[in-house]
Design a protein around this motif. Structure first.
Motif, PDB file in Angstrom:
ATOM      1  N   UNK B 219       9.030  64.465  13.516  1.00  0.00           N
ATOM      2  CA  UNK B 219       8.019  63.436  13.291  1.00  0.00           C
ATOM      3  C   UNK B 219       7.234  63.747  12.018  1.00  0.00           C
ATOM      4  N   UNK B 220       7.015  62.720  11.237  1.00  0.00           N
ATOM      5  CA  UNK B 220       6.222  62.854  10.012  1.00  0.00           C
ATOM      6  C   UNK B 220       4.827  62.287  10.266  1.00  0.00           C
ATOM      7  N   UNK B 221       3.813  63.094   9.966  1.00  0.00           N
ATOM      8  CA  UNK B 221       2.422  62.700  10.166  1.00  0.00           C
ATOM      9  C   UNK B 221       1.812  62.280   8.831  1.00  0.00           C
ATOM     10  N   UNK B 222       1.212  61.092   8.813  1.00  0.00           N
ATOM     11  CA  UNK B 222       0.536  60.627   7.602  1.00  0.00           C
ATOM     12  C   UNK B 222      -0.962  60.548   7.843  1.00  0.00           C
ATOM     13  N   UNK B 223      -1.720  61.009   6.888  1.00  0.00           N
ATOM     14  CA  UNK B 223      -3.164  61.066   7.031  1.00  0.00           C
ATOM     15  C   UNK B 223      -3.824  59.705   6.889  1.00  0.00           C
ATOM     16  N   UNK B 224      -4.812  59.446   7.771  1.00  0.00           N
ATOM     17  CA  UNK B 224      -5.612  58.226   7.683  1.00  0.00           C
ATOM     18  C   UNK B 224      -7.060  58.593   8.021  1.00  0.00           C
ATOM     19  N   UNK B 225      -7.979  57.741   7.626  1.00  0.00           N
ATOM     20  CA  UNK B 225      -9.388  57.941   7.980  1.00  0.00           C
ATOM     21  C   UNK B 225      -9.625  57.626   9.452  1.00  0.00           C
ATOM     22  N   UNK B 226      -9.009  56.531   9.909  1.00  0.00           N
ATOM     23  CA  UNK B 226      -9.283  56.005  11.247  1.00  0.00           C
ATOM     24  C   UNK B 226      -7.952  55.550  11.862  1.00  0.00           C
ATOM     25  N   UNK B 227      -7.379  56.377  12.733  1.00  0.00           N
ATOM     26  CA  UNK B 227      -6.043  56.040  13.262  1.00  0.00           C
ATOM     27  C   UNK B 227      -5.996  54.727  14.042  1.00  0.00           C
ATOM     28  N   UNK B 228      -7.070  54.409  14.770  1.00  0.00           N
ATOM     29  CA  UNK B 228      -7.058  53.152  15.535  1.00  0.00           C
ATOM     30  C   UNK B 228      -7.035  51.964  14.586  1.00  0.00           C
ATOM     31  N   UNK B 229      -7.869  52.013  13.579  1.00  0.00           N
ATOM     32  CA  UNK B 229      -7.905  50.916  12.600  1.00  0.00           C
ATOM     33  C   UNK B 229      -6.583  50.837  11.842  1.00  0.00           C
ATOM     34  N   UNK B 230      -6.032  51.992  11.516  1.00  0.00           N
ATOM     35  CA  UNK B 230      -4.762  52.006  10.781  1.00  0.00           C
ATOM     36  C   UNK B 230      -3.629  51.450  11.648  1.00  0.00           C
ATOM     37  N   UNK B 231      -3.650  51.786  12.938  1.00  0.00           N
ATOM     38  CA  UNK B 231      -2.610  51.267  13.828  1.00  0.00           C
ATOM     39  C   UNK B 231      -2.711  49.752  13.947  1.00  0.00           C
ATOM     40  N   UNK B 232      -3.934  49.270  14.040  1.00  0.00           N
ATOM     41  CA  UNK B 232      -4.149  47.825  14.119  1.00  0.00           C
ATOM     42  C   UNK B 232      -3.657  47.142  12.838  1.00  0.00           C
ATOM     43  N   UNK B 233      -3.969  47.758  11.728  1.00  0.00           N
ATOM     44  CA  UNK B 233      -3.520  47.221  10.435  1.00  0.00           C
ATOM     45  C   UNK B 233      -1.989  47.253  10.343  1.00  0.00           C
ATOM     46  N   UNK B 234      -1.400  48.328  10.874  1.00  0.00           N
ATOM     47  CA  UNK B 234       0.059  48.446  10.850  1.00  0.00           C
ATOM     48  C   UNK B 234       0.705  47.298  11.619  1.00  0.00           C
ATOM     49  N   UNK B 261      10.898  48.306   9.834  1.00  0.00           N
ATOM     50  CA  UNK B 261      12.337  48.526  10.039  1.00  0.00           C
ATOM     51  C   UNK B 261      12.608  49.522  11.156  1.00  0.00           C
ATOM     52  N   UNK B 262      11.567  49.929  11.875  1.00  0.00           N
ATOM     53  CA  UNK B 262      11.764  50.751  13.069  1.00  0.00           C
ATOM     54  C   UNK B 262      11.545  52.237  12.876  1.00  0.00           C
ATOM     55  N   UNK B 263      11.299  52.688  11.649  1.00  0.00           N
ATOM     56  CA  UNK B 263      11.070  54.122  11.430  1.00  0.00           C
ATOM     57  C   UNK B 263       9.745  54.528  12.071  1.00  0.00           C
ATOM     58  N   UNK B 264       9.795  55.641  12.793  1.00  0.00           N
ATOM     59  CA  UNK B 264       8.622  56.107  13.540  1.00  0.00           C
ATOM     60  C   UNK B 264       7.817  57.081  12.690  1.00  0.00           C
ATOM     61  N   UNK B 265       6.500  56.955  12.760  1.00  0.00           N
ATOM     62  CA  UNK B 265       5.620  57.889  12.074  1.00  0.00           C
ATOM     63  C   UNK B 265       4.340  58.044  12.871  1.00  0.00           C
ATOM     64  N   UNK B 266       3.610  59.093  12.568  1.00  0.00           N
ATOM     65  CA  UNK B 266       2.343  59.344  13.244  1.00  0.00           C
ATOM     66  C   UNK B 266       1.208  59.099  12.260  1.00  0.00           C
ATOM     67  N   UNK B 267       0.179  58.402  12.733  1.00  0.00           N
ATOM     68  CA  UNK B 267      -1.044  58.231  11.951  1.00  0.00           C
ATOM     69  C   UNK B 267      -2.021  59.305  12.423  1.00  0.00           C
ATOM     70  N   UNK B 268      -2.374  60.201  11.554  1.00  0.00           N
ATOM     71  CA  UNK B 268      -3.193  61.352  11.927  1.00  0.00           C
ATOM     72  C   UNK B 268      -4.534  61.304  11.216  1.00  0.00           C
ATOM     73  N   UNK B 269      -5.601  61.392  11.993  1.00  0.00           N
ATOM     74  CA  UNK B 269      -6.935  61.402  11.387  1.00  0.00           C
ATOM     75  C   UNK B 269      -7.111  62.667  10.547  1.00  0.00           C
ATOM     76  N   UNK B 270      -7.606  62.474   9.343  1.00  0.00           N
ATOM     77  CA  UNK B 270      -7.943  63.626   8.503  1.00  0.00           C
ATOM     78  C   UNK B 270      -9.374  63.445   8.018  1.00  0.00           C
ATOM     79  N   UNK B 271     -10.022  64.553   7.795  1.00  0.00           N
ATOM     80  CA  UNK B 271     -11.395  64.499   7.305  1.00  0.00           C
ATOM     81  C   UNK B 271     -11.386  64.187   5.819  1.00  0.00           C
ATOM     82  N   UNK B 272     -12.358  63.380   5.410  1.00  0.00           N
ATOM     83  CA  UNK B 272     -12.440  63.083   3.969  1.00  0.00           C
ATOM     84  C   UNK B 272     -13.775  63.571   3.424  1.00  0.00           C
TER      85      UNK B 272
END
Lengths: 58, 272
Positions: B219-234, B261-272
């Protein structure tokens, strides 16, 4: 040191310099290279059922 | 020169590279996608990535993605399989000292070869399939690897890589042998987590498969400020939320999604 030895040494140094420069040029032309871009062709597996009820995300 | 096939020279002046490769570090990630246009729009909108068009060694379109001044990933167009099985996935590449030797160790340890060792733009690469079916790339860069300053965790960057395994102990043995990792298993959140360590730095992890009927994979984790908001945007961008943010899952710091296209990734909260 005789004349022949001095000339040979000069040619040797010049040759080394050319090799060094070519090596640097070679590296610089690739130094900006990033990325792989290879397709593996292996199908992805099943992503099954992910439940927020699970507590197994340690 | 093998591998120097880009149509332009990427500007890596905003990145810094180690003088020598960093074996055990995940140094590159490619998205293999059957829908490059959708992927470009999705990742561009979600993470603010910009893209440079180039061509892979096999002639397929290949985009280099940038987050700010750093190249963070590649997006490779792959042709759909005739049997309809899906190919879209994130594929991490781990730095190894010798790709050919690592492939040899993988096959001796019940792994198989997905892509035989070859030279491409970054250096020598291969891809292996571990005994559980997870696919991992191997790379030996010809110019050193992005150092830890360049790959510091931030929104829009790839921040972690994790193997979902049905048998973490066997997987740890396999990757110790193939890559040369040290492994460290810790107790946390009431369970066990194995870290893959190289030169004293945590480079990746192994998690006992937490889901039902989920095939082992990296699994590849990508950094986001807010995972819930990012998931909603996704979702709004055509992705799917597979595991929404939940306070009971890693303190609400992650969501798992699939891109269009179905590729799975993780949205991970990171501190900014």
């Amino acid at each position: 040191m005789n004349h022949r030895a001095r000339v040979l040494r000069r040619y040797f140094r010049a040759g080394c310099t050319v090799i060094l420069v070519l090596s640097m040029l070679s590296l610089s032309s690739c130094s900006g290279n990033v990325g792989v871009g290879v397709s593996v062709g292996v199908p992805v597996g099943n992503h099954g059922f992910m439940s927020v009820g699970t507590s197994r995300w340690y | 020169m093998p591998g120097c096939v880009s149509t332009g020279t990427p500007d890596t002046s905003g990145m810094s590279f180690s003088a020598t490769p960093l074996p055990g570090k995940i140094v590159w990630n490619d998205l293999l996608t059957e829908d490059l246009d959708s992927a470009k729009r999705f990742y561009g909108e979600l993470f603010g990535w910009t893209f440079e068009s180039t061509t892979a060694a096999n002639g397929r379109p290949y985009l280099l993605a940038r987050s700010g001044t750093a190249y963070v990933a590649g997006l490779l167009s792959v042709a759909p399989r005739s049997d309809g099985k899906k190919l879209s996935r994130w594929l991490p590449y781990v730095s190894v000292a010798d790709v050919d030797a690592a492939v040899g160790r993988a096959t001796q340890s019940r792994g198989t070869v997905a892509v035989a060792a070859r030279d491409v733009r970054i250096g020598r690469v291969a891809a292996i399939v571990d005994p559980e079916g997870a696919v991992l790339g191997l790379v030996r860069s010809r110019i050193g690897d992005p150092d830890d300053t360049t790959t510091q965790a931030a929104p829009g960057r790839i921040v972690w890589t994790e193997l979902i395994s049905n048998d973490p102990a066997a997987a740890a043995d396999f990757y110790r042998s193939v890559v040369g990792f040290e492994t460290r298993t810790i107790e946390r959140r009431g369970g066990r987590y194995t870290k893959l360590v190289a030169q004293g730095v945590d480079r990746a992890g192994i998690l006992q498969n937490p889901a039902d009927q989920w095939s082992p994979e990296w699994l590849t984790y990508l950094g986001v400020d807010d995972p819930a908001a990012a998931a909603s945007r996704a979702e709004a961008l055509g992705g799917r939320v597979l595991l929404p943010v939940s306070p009971g899952i890693r303190e609400g710091t992650m969501a798992i999604i699939a891109d269009p296209s179905g590729a799975v990734l993780v949205l991970q909260k990171v501190s900014t």
